[in-house]
Design a protein around this motif. Sequence first.
Motif, PDB file in Angstrom:
ATOM      1  N   TYR A   1       8.985 -49.709   6.635  1.00 22.21           N
ATOM      2  CA  TYR A   1       9.668 -48.407   6.741  1.00 22.21           C
ATOM      3  C   TYR A   1       9.610 -47.918   8.187  1.00 22.21           C
ATOM      4  N   SER A   2       8.420 -48.048   8.811  1.00 21.60           N
ATOM      5  CA  SER A   2       8.276 -47.532  10.184  1.00 21.60           C
ATOM      6  C   SER A   2       9.173 -48.315  11.145  1.00 21.60           C
ATOM      7  N   LEU A   3       9.315 -49.606  10.887  1.00 17.03           N
ATOM      8  CA  LEU A   3      10.182 -50.418  11.759  1.00 17.03           C
ATOM      9  C   LEU A   3      11.653 -50.024  11.585  1.00 17.03           C
ATOM     10  N   ILE A   4      12.069 -49.844  10.321  1.00 19.40           N
ATOM     11  CA  ILE A   4      13.474 -49.472  10.064  1.00 19.40           C
ATOM     12  C   ILE A   4      13.800 -48.147  10.756  1.00 19.40           C
ATOM     13  N   HIS A   5      12.922 -47.157  10.565  1.00 21.11           N
ATOM     14  CA  HIS A   5      13.193 -45.841  11.170  1.00 21.11           C
ATOM     15  C   HIS A   5      13.077 -45.892  12.696  1.00 21.11           C
ATOM     16  N   ASP A   6      12.112 -46.667  13.186  1.00 21.82           N
ATOM     17  CA  ASP A   6      11.940 -46.750  14.639  1.00 21.82           C
ATOM     18  C   ASP A   6      13.158 -47.393  15.308  1.00 21.82           C
TER      19      ASP A   6
ATOM     20  N   LEU B   1      16.249 -47.019  14.452  1.00 20.93           N
ATOM     21  CA  LEU B   1      17.467 -46.188  14.351  1.00 20.93           C
ATOM     22  C   LEU B   1      17.921 -45.666  15.720  1.00 20.93           C
ATOM     23  N   PRO B   2      19.221 -45.432  15.860  1.00 22.27           N
ATOM     24  CA  PRO B   2      19.727 -44.896  17.141  1.00 22.27           C
ATOM     25  C   PRO B   2      19.025 -43.607  17.566  1.00 22.27           C
ATOM     26  N   CYS B   3      18.607 -42.771  16.617  1.00 18.27           N
ATOM     27  CA  CYS B   3      17.936 -41.513  16.992  1.00 18.27           C
ATOM     28  C   CYS B   3      16.492 -41.737  17.434  1.00 18.27           C
ATOM     29  N   MET B   4      15.987 -42.944  17.255  1.00 19.40           N
ATOM     30  CA  MET B   4      14.620 -43.234  17.729  1.00 19.40           C
ATOM     31  C   MET B   4      14.694 -44.269  18.851  1.00 19.40           C
ATOM     32  N   ASP B   5      14.323 -45.502  18.556  1.00 20.66           N
ATOM     33  CA  ASP B   5      14.259 -46.485  19.644  1.00 20.66           C
ATOM     34  C   ASP B   5      15.577 -47.222  19.871  1.00 20.66           C
ATOM     35  N   ASN B   6      16.474 -47.082  18.908  1.00 22.72           N
ATOM     36  CA  ASN B   6      17.833 -47.646  19.010  1.00 22.72           C
ATOM     37  C   ASN B   6      17.820 -49.143  19.323  1.00 22.72           C
TER      38      ASN B   6
ATOM     39  N   ARG C   1      15.572 -57.066  14.946  1.00 19.87           N
ATOM     40  CA  ARG C   1      14.204 -56.953  14.454  1.00 19.87           C
ATOM     41  C   ARG C   1      13.930 -58.208  13.646  1.00 19.87           C
ATOM     42  N   ARG C   2      12.798 -58.795  13.868  1.00 22.45           N
ATOM     43  CA  ARG C   2      12.413 -60.019  13.163  1.00 22.45           C
ATOM     44  C   ARG C   2      13.518 -61.083  13.265  1.00 22.45           C
ATOM     45  N   GLY C   3      14.166 -61.083  14.410  1.00 25.85           N
ATOM     46  CA  GLY C   3      15.196 -62.085  14.672  1.00 25.85           C
ATOM     47  C   GLY C   3      16.534 -61.810  14.005  1.00 25.85           C
ATOM     48  N   ASN C   4      16.656 -60.703  13.293  1.00 25.65           N
ATOM     49  CA  ASN C   4      17.908 -60.373  12.584  1.00 25.65           C
ATOM     50  C   ASN C   4      18.458 -59.039  13.089  1.00 25.65           C
ATOM     51  N   PRO C   5      19.748 -58.779  12.818  1.00 30.05           N
ATOM     52  CA  PRO C   5      20.261 -57.435  13.133  1.00 30.05           C
ATOM     53  C   PRO C   5      19.431 -56.383  12.385  1.00 30.05           C
ATOM     54  N   THR C   6      19.220 -55.244  13.021  1.00 33.74           N
ATOM     55  CA  THR C   6      18.379 -54.203  12.399  1.00 33.74           C
ATOM     56  C   THR C   6      19.049 -53.645  11.137  1.00 33.74           C
ATOM     57  N   ASN C   7      18.258 -52.978  10.315  1.00 36.84           N
ATOM     58  CA  ASN C   7      18.718 -52.508   8.999  1.00 36.84           C
ATOM     59  C   ASN C   7      19.988 -51.662   9.113  1.00 36.84           C
TER      60      ASN C   7
ATOM     61  N   LYS D   1      12.943 -59.584  18.808  1.00 37.90           N
ATOM     62  CA  LYS D   1      13.510 -58.270  19.126  1.00 37.90           C
ATOM     63  C   LYS D   1      13.805 -58.248  20.620  1.00 37.90           C
ATOM     64  N   THR D   2      14.549 -57.224  21.044  1.00 37.87           N
ATOM     65  CA  THR D   2      14.983 -57.192  22.436  1.00 37.87           C
ATOM     66  C   THR D   2      13.804 -57.022  23.399  1.00 37.87           C
ATOM     67  N   PRO D   3      13.637 -57.936  24.371  1.00 28.48           N
ATOM     68  CA  PRO D   3      12.567 -57.736  25.358  1.00 28.48           C
ATOM     69  C   PRO D   3      12.969 -56.688  26.398  1.00 28.48           C
ATOM     70  N   HIS D   4      12.003 -56.256  27.186  1.00 28.84           N
ATOM     71  CA  HIS D   4      12.189 -55.309  28.298  1.00 28.84           C
ATOM     72  C   HIS D   4      12.688 -53.941  27.847  1.00 28.84           C
ATOM     73  N   LYS D   5      12.594 -53.651  26.538  1.00 26.59           N
ATOM     74  CA  LYS D   5      13.050 -52.343  26.050  1.00 26.59           C
ATOM     75  C   LYS D   5      12.169 -51.232  26.619  1.00 26.59           C
ATOM     76  N   ASP D   6      10.836 -51.470  26.559  1.00 24.18           N
ATOM     77  CA  ASP D   6       9.901 -50.453  27.051  1.00 24.18           C
ATOM     78  C   ASP D   6      10.084 -50.263  28.548  1.00 24.18           C
ATOM     79  N   LEU D   7      10.262 -51.405  29.214  1.00 28.66           N
ATOM     80  CA  LEU D   7      10.414 -51.392  30.667  1.00 28.66           C
ATOM     81  C   LEU D   7      11.663 -50.603  31.044  1.00 28.66           C
ATOM     82  N   ASP D   8      12.801 -50.944  30.366  1.00 28.16           N
ATOM     83  CA  ASP D   8      14.071 -50.307  30.706  1.00 28.16           C
ATOM     84  C   ASP D   8      14.062 -48.812  30.392  1.00 28.16           C
ATOM     85  N   SER D   9      13.366 -48.427  29.301  1.00 29.49           N
ATOM     86  CA  SER D   9      13.386 -47.002  28.949  1.00 29.49           C
ATOM     87  C   SER D   9      12.176 -46.263  29.547  1.00 29.49           C
TER      88      SER D   9
END
Length: 296
Positions: free
Chosen positions: A77-82, A84-89, A93-99, A234-242
């Motif tokens: 649940y935390s991964l799905i919500h995290d 979302l575009p309103c959160m981490d966008n 996730r887990r090699g697949n398109p997000t929920n 999952k996408t690398p450098h997300k933390d770095l870029d944001s």
Amino acid sequence: MNLREYLAENKKIINAKLGEYLEIRFPEIIWEAMRYSVLADGKRIRPILLLEAARVCGADAEVALPTACALEMVHCYSLIHDDLPCMDNDDFRRGNPTNHKVFGEGMAVLAGDALLSFAPQIIIKKTPDCVDKAVLLRVLNEFYTSIGPVGMVGGQVADIQSENKEIDISTFTYIHTHKTGELFKFALMAGGLLGGADEKTLNALVDYGKFLGYAFQIADDILDIEGDLKTLGKTPHKDLDSNKNTHPKLFGLDNSKIELNALCEKAKNVLKLNNILSEAFDAIADSIVNSIRNKE
Ligand code: GRG
């Protein structure tokens, strides 16, 4: 011990139960959305730790499996919500398109909500009757505490509020120990409780969980810098870029690696000092150190 085999065997048991608990009912679409994220190829590290804690305390897997699966559902649940575009966008996730990429944003919100509300029902309904009801109540209390506003949600809130700000070390530690650490702590606590551990053993298990959870988050921060989409899923450098407040950002990459190593040693030591013998716990701590070594 062969950690790879140990993890694969436990994953198989957990995946089978998750599939069974999440059988498709009406309305089908919500169960499909829940299954899509939960049954994707995750490491299952939290439920595996929970099962191992129960095992070292002498309990059968059957006693701990419902709580282990509930924990994985809440993690998902935390991964799905995290994502979302309103959160981490995030798109992967887990090699697949997000929920939300597959089911749409509304359904992804509901899939997270559904997992969050369905998980405790699994603990209540599926835990075998041999477990004392007072123990079950304590497990449930710890469960809700670790996932809610004084636990994981609190950590996520502090993280969001700290975006694009310089933060002090205590705020940073709060974020990491809550956002990630609380579910690890719960895994060890619940396994110990269900296994009938005394308070001293319980405290030692929880300390192991705290050290490991923090190390796990630091490894995640390091891999965001040094990993790639294929190995991360999952996408690398997300933390770095944001410009996220990660451990390497605050302390430098080399210091993060040193701290990660120290935390895993502390995790193993607390078990040793308390005569908790588990090759798996030791090997899991070592594997967190190794997860970043391969990228050096
Ligand atoms: C939305 C309430 C709410 C909370 C979100 C846990 C969390 C808070 C967000 C997830 C994003 C994130 C990077 C969390 C740090 C913990 C972490 C490293 C999660 C990934 O866990 P793994 O590596 O993933 O165990 P798998 O896919 O293997 O289960």
